[in-house]
Design an enzyme around this catalytic site. Structure first.
Site, PDB file in Angstrom:
ATOM      1  N   CYS A 277     -20.898 -30.074 -24.641  1.00  0.00           N
ATOM      2  CA  CYS A 277     -20.174 -31.037 -25.953  1.00  0.00           C
ATOM      3  C   CYS A 277     -21.376 -30.233 -26.806  1.00  0.00           C
ATOM      4  CB  CYS A 277     -21.663 -32.415 -25.617  1.00  0.00           C
ATOM      5  SG  CYS A 277     -21.585 -33.301 -23.577  1.00  0.00           S
TER       6      CYS A 277
ATOM      7  N   GLY B 268     -15.614 -30.399 -26.334  1.00  0.00           N
ATOM      8  CA  GLY B 268     -15.358 -32.042 -26.349  1.00  0.00           C
ATOM      9  C   GLY B 268     -14.399 -32.488 -26.264  1.00  0.00           C
TER      10      GLY B 268
ATOM     11  N   ASN C 148     -26.755 -32.457 -26.075  1.00  0.00           N
ATOM     12  CA  ASN C 148     -25.821 -31.479 -25.595  1.00  0.00           C
ATOM     13  C   ASN C 148     -26.729 -30.951 -24.126  1.00  0.00           C
ATOM     14  OD1 ASN C 148     -24.693 -28.199 -26.344  1.00  0.00           O
ATOM     15  ND2 ASN C 148     -23.970 -29.160 -24.755  1.00  0.00           N
ATOM     16  N   GLY C 149     -26.138 -30.895 -23.416  1.00  0.00           N
ATOM     17  CA  GLY C 149     -26.689 -29.959 -22.553  1.00  0.00           C
ATOM     18  C   GLY C 149     -26.918 -30.900 -20.492  1.00  0.00           C
TER      19      GLY C 149
ATOM     20  N   CYS D 194     -27.489 -20.326 -22.169  1.00  0.00           N
ATOM     21  CA  CYS D 194     -26.686 -20.112 -21.563  1.00  0.00           C
ATOM     22  C   CYS D 194     -25.533 -18.707 -21.787  1.00  0.00           C
ATOM     23  CB  CYS D 194     -25.746 -20.872 -21.286  1.00  0.00           C
ATOM     24  SG  CYS D 194     -23.867 -21.084 -20.390  1.00  0.00           S
TER      25      CYS D 194
ATOM     26  N   TYR E  67     -16.996 -17.495 -23.354  1.00  0.00           N
ATOM     27  CA  TYR E  67     -16.521 -18.522 -22.922  1.00  0.00           C
ATOM     28  C   TYR E  67     -16.405 -19.429 -23.747  1.00  0.00           C
ATOM     29  CZ  TYR E  67     -13.239 -22.020 -21.956  1.00  0.00           C
ATOM     30  OH  TYR E  67     -12.393 -23.482 -21.590  1.00  0.00           O
TER      31      TYR E  67
ATOM     32  N   CYS F  49     -23.002 -24.682 -12.339  1.00  0.00           N
ATOM     33  CA  CYS F  49     -24.024 -25.037 -12.975  1.00  0.00           C
ATOM     34  C   CYS F  49     -24.757 -26.243 -13.118  1.00  0.00           C
ATOM     35  CB  CYS F  49     -23.335 -24.768 -15.174  1.00  0.00           C
ATOM     36  SG  CYS F  49     -24.218 -25.144 -16.022  1.00  0.00           S
TER      37      CYS F  49
ATOM     38  N   CYS G  54     -29.492 -16.912 -18.221  1.00  0.00           N
ATOM     39  CA  CYS G  54     -29.099 -17.356 -17.799  1.00  0.00           C
ATOM     40  C   CYS G  54     -28.306 -17.802 -17.069  1.00  0.00           C
ATOM     41  CB  CYS G  54     -30.027 -19.536 -17.789  1.00  0.00           C
ATOM     42  SG  CYS G  54     -28.721 -20.162 -15.804  1.00  0.00           S
TER      43      CYS G  54
ATOM     44  N   CYS H  18     -24.628 -19.789 -13.021  1.00  0.00           N
ATOM     45  CA  CYS H  18     -23.587 -19.281 -12.279  1.00  0.00           C
ATOM     46  C   CYS H  18     -22.920 -17.943 -11.134  1.00  0.00           C
ATOM     47  CB  CYS H  18     -22.292 -20.218 -13.530  1.00  0.00           C
ATOM     48  SG  CYS H  18     -22.276 -18.591 -14.427  1.00  0.00           S
TER      49      CYS H  18
HETATM   50  P1  AMP Z   1      -9.634 -22.183 -13.582  1.00  0.00           P
HETATM   51  O1  AMP Z   1      -7.922 -22.551 -13.974  1.00  0.00           O
HETATM   52  O2  AMP Z   1     -10.281 -23.474 -12.932  1.00  0.00           O
HETATM   53  O3  AMP Z   1      -9.968 -20.832 -13.095  1.00  0.00           O
HETATM   54  O4  AMP Z   1     -10.083 -22.296 -15.044  1.00  0.00           O
HETATM   55  C1  AMP Z   1     -10.332 -21.089 -15.293  1.00  0.00           C
HETATM   56  C2  AMP Z   1     -10.213 -20.715 -16.642  1.00  0.00           C
HETATM   57  O5  AMP Z   1     -10.350 -22.058 -17.945  1.00  0.00           O
HETATM   58  C3  AMP Z   1     -11.119 -20.172 -17.792  1.00  0.00           C
HETATM   59  O6  AMP Z   1      -9.705 -18.900 -18.015  1.00  0.00           O
HETATM   60  C4  AMP Z   1     -11.700 -20.258 -18.819  1.00  0.00           C
HETATM   61  O7  AMP Z   1     -10.238 -20.300 -19.685  1.00  0.00           O
HETATM   62  C5  AMP Z   1     -11.765 -21.823 -18.403  1.00  0.00           C
HETATM   63  N1  AMP Z   1     -12.608 -22.505 -18.294  1.00  0.00           N
HETATM   64  C6  AMP Z   1     -13.803 -21.479 -16.991  1.00  0.00           C
HETATM   65  N2  AMP Z   1     -14.702 -22.025 -17.531  1.00  0.00           N
HETATM   66  C7  AMP Z   1     -14.858 -23.182 -17.850  1.00  0.00           C
HETATM   67  C8  AMP Z   1     -14.988 -24.366 -18.057  1.00  0.00           C
HETATM   68  N3  AMP Z   1     -16.688 -24.663 -17.803  1.00  0.00           N
HETATM   69  N4  AMP Z   1     -14.959 -25.752 -18.794  1.00  0.00           N
HETATM   70  C9  AMP Z   1     -13.994 -25.025 -19.425  1.00  0.00           C
HETATM   71  N5  AMP Z   1     -13.232 -24.275 -19.232  1.00  0.00           N
HETATM   72  C10 AMP Z   1     -13.069 -22.913 -18.791  1.00  0.00           C
END
Ligand code: AMP
Length: 471
Positions: free
Chosen positions: A2, A30, A105-106, A250, A256, A396, A446, A449
């Site tokens: 968030c 979000g 947030n968290g 984190c 990302y 996570c 951390c 994951c």
């Molecule tokens: P997936 O298709 O499930 O492998 O999602 C991977 C893609 O989603 C990656 O390219 C990241 O850009 C994005 N991503 C990775 N982790 C998260 C997350 N926890 N929340 C939102 N997007 C994520």
């Protein structure tokens, strides 16, 4: 995950407007719901709704939220369903009316334990959301046990485990605090004599904030009508700290989640990503014809790769910016559909080329599998996939949405099986020791994951038996 924001104005009643702008810059954190609570000194008012910030906060709505201080929130659900009842901020009513509001947030790890304890003392909950727990904990100890609000927050930091960066509003004061391990970012700055707070510095930039600094893990900052704001600390700005334990920010925020134009955890996000790209480049002996990112999250990682290798960087995939974060979509069908709608390859660009494709992470494998198929169909001769993080093998519990281990592809397959599944000619992930090299204080992060080393023991606090099965 968030995003939160707060604003305390010293001359006008447009705090909600400023919070709206800050939330708008943090929409990437979000997209499910958004809300703002504001005070004019007499009343606290709240408006929250499902959907995007700009759709929710029309001029009319903002005028109804007129006040000198406001807090706000954008949400995507990690725990609790995507319904308005779980949206934040939370207003807490007492016999004197709605006089407290909170946004956080968290994820709290010992939610159940603390909620049960409060319930046994007669505290009633209207949702299963973490923000409400924090708010009710503070209000209970302030109203019923007679603690000062700052003392209640200090107690909260001792009792409530896990991740929370939070803003708490009363009719006159604003309290800003961050959990003692500092999982999620939180920053503040000055806008003339006003004070702005946000999860990410990009949101403070849009408000033209200066003297931006991070709220420290375990720090509590109180802003009252009479205090002259002074960064970093002054006697008129009450500041107190709970002894910080070992800090666990984190690392995934830097890889990302956060925007590349943000500064947090003592790092420029784009710079960390660029370094990650250079590390990935050092693994390869061959030179590809071109490097492309999966936009936008891997742009700077791919750029780092291309700069280190001195090979061309191109935006070979075009992203439809009106499709939101595909990962955040609540179910698999929606995720599959939106990946297809989100990316399109440049025509005649890939023909017979040896391509390095860079993404920031693989979680379920949905996105990259479809993308590689697209690139191969567009004529690429070879596709080499490079990932800017180690394999995500563990869920996570501190606010990033990686719900079950069963869904994590790296938990179920070897790297070579993943390579085959996604259709790449080769696949390399960033090594964890190289990731540590990309930040200045690697021990302050951390990595749970990736390595399963949870800084707050998860077994002790699991909320539901379903979660226990998932581990
Ligand atoms: P997936 O298709 O499930 O492998 O999602 C991977 C893609 O989603 C990656 O390219 C990241 O850009 C994005 N991503 C990775 N982790 C998260 C997350 N926890 N929340 C939102 N997007 C994520």
């Amino acid at each position: 995950m968030c995003g939160i924001a707060a604003y305390y104005a010293r001359g006008d009643l447009s705090a909600a407007n400023q919070v709206m702008l800050a939330l708008y810059s943090q929409q990437h954190r979000g997209q499910e719901s958004s809300g703002i609570a504001a005070t004019n000194g007499k009343f606290l008012r709240l408006h929250k709704s499902m959907g995007y910030v700009k759709e929710i906060f029309s001029q009319d709505v903002l005028e109804r939220l007129s006040g000198f201080a406001a807090i706000g929130h954008v949400r995507y659900p990690t725990r609790g369903s995507a319904i308005l009842n779980n949206a934040q901020p939370y207003i807490i009513e007492t016999l004197s009316g709605p006089i407290y509001a909170i946004a956080s947030n968290g994820d709290i790890v010992n939610y159940e334990e603390v909620a049960l304890e409060l319930q046994s003392r007669g505290v009633h909950f209207t949702s299963t959301n973490d923000g409400e727990l924090l708010g009710r904990f503070i209000v209970y100890h302030h109203e019923r046990e007679g603690l000062e609000i700052t003392e209640a927050i200090q107690l909260l930091m001792k009792r409530i485990r896990g991740a929370y960066s939070a803003v708490f509003l009363t009719r006159n004061n604003l309290y800003v605090f961050r959990d003692i391990q500092g999982f999620r970012p939180l920053l503040m700055g000055k806008v003339n004599d006003d004070i702005a707070v946000a999860s990410e510095s990009c949101a403070l930039d849009i408000l033209h904030a200066t003297e931006i600094r991070e709220v420290q893990p375990g720090e509590i900052i109180v802003i009252t009508p009479n205090t002259a704001y002074d960064i970093p600390r002054s006697s008129s700005l009450f500041t107190s700290t709970v002894e910080p334990q070992h800090i666990h920010q984190c690392i995934f925020e830097l890889i990302y989640f956060s925007r590349p134009d943000s500064y947090e955890f003592g790092e420029y996000v784009y710079e960390v990503r660029h370094k990650i790209g250079a590390k990935l480049a050092s693994y390869d002996e061959f030179d590809a014809d071109v490097v492309i990112p999966v936009p936008d999250s891997a742009n700077f990682i791919a750029l780092g790769y291309a700069d280190a290798k001195k090979i061309p960087f191109h935006m070979g995939l075009i992203r439809n910016h009106y499709v939101g974060r595909t990962f955040i979509r609540p179910d698999q069908y929606l995720r599959d559909e939106s990946v297809r709608q989100k990316f399109n390859p440049l025509k005649d660009f890939f023909q017979d080329k040896r391509i390095v494709v860079v993404d920031d992470s693989i979680v379920r494998g949905t996105t990259i599998r479809k993308i590689i198929r697209m690139i191969k169909r567009a004529g690429a001769r070879e596709v080499h996939l490079r990932i800017g993080s180690p394999p995500v093998r563990f869920s996570c519990f501190y606010g990033i949405d990686t719900p079950t281990r069963q869904e994590l592809i790296a938990n179920n397959m070897t790297i070579d099986q993943i390579r085959e599944y996604v259709g790449a000619d080769s696949l390399k992930y960033l090594k964890i020791e190289d990731l540590r090299d990309c930040v200045k204080q690697p021990n302050n992060f951390c990595y749970a994951c990736f390595n399963g080393e949870y800084p707050v023991p998860k077994h002790a606090y699991l909320r539901t038996s379903m979660e226990k099965e998932q581990i």
